[in-house]
Design an enzyme around this catalytic site. Structure first.
Site, PDB file in Angstrom:
ATOM      1  N   SER A 125       0.850  -1.186   0.000  1.00 56.50           N
ATOM      2  CA  SER A 125       0.000   0.000   0.000  1.00 56.50           C
ATOM      3  C   SER A 125       0.890   1.242   0.000  1.00 56.50           C
ATOM      4  CB  SER A 125      -0.921  -0.024   1.213  1.00 56.50           C
ATOM      5  OG  SER A 125      -1.804  -1.129   1.150  1.00 56.50           O
ATOM      6  N   GLY A 126       0.246   2.409  -0.116  1.00 62.69           N
ATOM      7  CA  GLY A 126       0.987   3.656  -0.243  1.00 62.69           C
ATOM      8  C   GLY A 126       1.083   4.141  -1.666  1.00 62.69           C
ATOM      9  N   HIS A 127       0.535   3.341  -2.619  1.00 61.55           N
ATOM     10  CA  HIS A 127       0.571   3.708  -4.035  1.00 61.55           C
ATOM     11  C   HIS A 127      -0.807   4.094  -4.559  1.00 61.55           C
ATOM     12  CE1 HIS A 127       4.595   2.218  -3.891  1.00 61.55           C
ATOM     13  NE2 HIS A 127       4.210   0.974  -3.671  1.00 61.55           N
ATOM     14  N   HIS A 133       9.034   3.753  -3.934  1.00 63.24           N
ATOM     15  CA  HIS A 133       9.169   3.539  -2.496  1.00 63.24           C
ATOM     16  C   HIS A 133      10.210   4.495  -1.914  1.00 63.24           C
ATOM     17  CE1 HIS A 133       8.119  -0.360  -4.399  1.00 63.24           C
ATOM     18  NE2 HIS A 133       7.178  -0.339  -3.474  1.00 63.24           N
ATOM     19  N   ASP A 151      -2.651  35.947   4.928  1.00 61.54           N
ATOM     20  CA  ASP A 151      -2.238  34.794   4.130  1.00 61.54           C
ATOM     21  C   ASP A 151      -0.778  34.842   3.693  1.00 61.54           C
ATOM     22  OD1 ASP A 151      -2.497  36.876   2.397  1.00 61.54           O
ATOM     23  OD2 ASP A 151      -3.896  35.897   1.023  1.00 61.54           O
ATOM     24  N   THR A 205       1.673  39.660   1.450  1.00 57.90           N
ATOM     25  CA  THR A 205       1.751  41.110   1.281  1.00 57.90           C
ATOM     26  C   THR A 205       3.084  41.530   0.664  1.00 57.90           C
ATOM     27  OG1 THR A 205       0.203  41.595   3.066  1.00 57.90           O
ATOM     28  CG2 THR A 205       1.784  43.317   2.514  1.00 57.90           C
TER      29      THR A 205
END
Length: 407
Positions: A59-61, A219, A383, A386
């Site tokens: 998993s992780g893909h 990976h 945010d 500026t």
């Protein structure tokens, strides 16, 4: 400290699978409840009358592999732990559950754990009398003359081709042959500016600022070279050169894959770069930009080209009931509509005054010099842009001042 959202490390994969099933737009997925260490996502509408297509791996893909389960692609995905192959027992249970008289084909990426565990499960299933074949995808071209090229995002092209012919009631032998045909015609290459974070582990990023790593693995395995990233189009063109050496001026479909952590803004920019690069000339279809085979949160992308034979083109363009597979498109015309600019500018005649020029120049230099500090202050209440906004305006005034265009 983890840089990822999760509850418990040992339930991360199972929790994510449930999330996929909850939100699947086709409502055609479920999972097998065998034990907590076996995670198998399967089509709810499967009846064993056709060749089953099985894939999986660590998993992780995501969305690979469970996101490609559905009519027209995979029958089942076997999910291991993060970056770890599922067990032989898990793969064998998947084979036994979905395989009928027509048999099944396993499609795995070329990594030692996957080759070993899926291969052993294949042999066990054969000894039980089942018809089982396996195709090992090796589309990564980053390491020249590699004896064991890795399987990366081009794997989903192989899923699509095999799934199409299985859906057409082709025999196991024919489905396997078509999958191998696709595998032989796929080339992929990736690049990233950061590696990935693994849950509940210390993660060091080895890639320096203002550099990218070419050919790193899904990976986080090291790539072949560090390259400059001053302009994304230059990175794309470098990748294009290597991919085009494999296509031999033949028509191909291209898959633009987000490796997990690249923003939509950047992926749209990269799409423009790809279409306008040398890759655009013989590109018949574009798939993406979107995540296909990711490396958790790796900030990067990969390109996969598959040379189009009639069999491959027909398979790729067939509709499916699959969560994560997009329709391939022929690139759209991006010519803009030209209109006359509406402006509220006041007409003036440029003039010169050394004293005023010196004052304006000092103001511009001061504002530009304070960019970082103004941004810092703005992050406390807003945010954080500026300084960037004022600096951009001051640079424009400075440009006009030097050109003697101000009144």
């Amino acid at each position: 400290m983890s840089k990822l959202f999760f509850n418990e490390r040992n339930t991360l994969v199972s929790d994510a699978i449930d999330g996929l099933i909850y939100s699947n737009q086709h409502n055609n997925l479920t999972r097998l409840d065998i034990d907590e260490h076996i995670r198998i996502v399967v089509r709810k509408d499967w009846d064993k009358s056709k060749v089953a297509i099985i894939s999986g791996g660590g998993s992780g893909h995501e969305p690979a592999h469970a996101g490609f389960v559905g009519q027209g692609m995979l029958t089942v995905a076997v999910c291991g732990d993060v970056f770890a192959s599922p067990s032989v027992e898990a793969v064998l249970n998947a084979i036994l559950y979905v395989t009928g008289d027509a048999g099944c084909l396993l499609i795995v990426k070329n990594y030692t754990g996957d080759r070993l565990n899926f291969g052993l499960a294949t042999e066990k299933a054969k000894k039980l009398g089942l018809k089982v074949e396996m195709v090992i995808v090796n589309d990564d071209i980053s390491i020249e003359n590699s004896k064991k090229p890795r399987g990366i995002a081009g794997t989903v092209f192989v899923h699509k081709v095999a799934g199409y012919y299985a859906e057409q009631d082709a025999s196991l032998e024919d489905v396997t042959a078509k999958a191998n045909l696709c595998n032989d015609n796929v080339s992929s290459l990736g690049v990233a500016v950061t590696s990935c974070h693994i849950p509940a582990e210390e993660n060091e990023d080895r890639i320096p600022a203002n550099k990218a790593e070419l050919g790193l693995g899904i990976h986080g395995e090291p790539g072949i070279a560090l390259i400059d990233i001053d302009h994304s189009r230059d990175v794309v063109e470098l990748m294009a050169e290597k991919l085009l050496a494999k296509t031999n001026n033949q028509r191909y479909a291209l898959l633009l894959n987000n490796l997990g952590g690249t923003s939509p803004l950047e992926m749209s920019l990269l799409t423009k770069d790809v279409v306008e690069s040398s890759l655009g000339e013989n590109m018949a279809y574009l798939f993406g930009p979107k995540p296909f085979v990711t490396a958790i949160d790796m900030k990067g992308f990969s390109l996969s080209c598959v040379i189009l034979t009639d069999e491959i083109e027909t398979a790729l363009m067939a509709p499916v009931a699959v969560e994560s597979w997009p329709t391939g498109i022929q690139v759209n015309d991006a010519t803009p509509i030209t209109i006359e600019k509406a402006s509220n500018s006041v007409a003036f005649t440029p003039s010169e005054s050394a004293d005023i020029e010196a004052i304006v120049a000092q103001i511009c230099d001061t504002v530009i010099g304070l960019k970082t500090e103004l941004n810092r202050l703005d992050t406390l209440v807003g945010d954080g842009d500026t300084g960037s906004t004022f600096s951009s305006g001051a640079l424009k005034v400075q440009q006009e001042l030097k050109a003697k265009n101000l009144p």
